[in-house]
Design a protein around this motif. Structure first.
Motif: not given
Length: 78
Positions: A44, A47-48, A64, A66, A68, A70, A74
């Motif tokens: 997490e 991802a940020r 991803d 962006d 997010a 996967r 997820a």
């Protein structure tokens, strides 16, 4: 999980080190060091960090472009 940072693109903004300090760290003012195989517990935060990179220098399996998540971990099952 595999993580790659394009160090030619990286400009040392350190957003990744702020958001995922167990994965990324600044060595001096401009040199980034990172763990290329972070623990899954970092997904997490990673991802940020991917999403926050102003020059999009970070790519990670399972995340991803962006930022997010996967895969089966997820929230929406992507």
């Amino acid at each position: 999980m595999r993580l790659v940072v394009d160090l030619n693109k990286c400009q040392g903004y350190a957003q990744c080190a702020f958001l995922a300090p167990d994965v990324f760290a600044m060595h001096g003012d401009e040199s980034l060091v990172y763990d290329p195989q972070p623990d899954h517990e970092q997904r997490e935060r990673l991802a940020r960090a991917v999403a926050a990179c102003p020059v999009q220098a970070i790519t990670a399996d399972g995340v991803d472009p962006d930022g997010a998540l996967r895969g089966p971990e997820a929230p929406d099952g992507r």
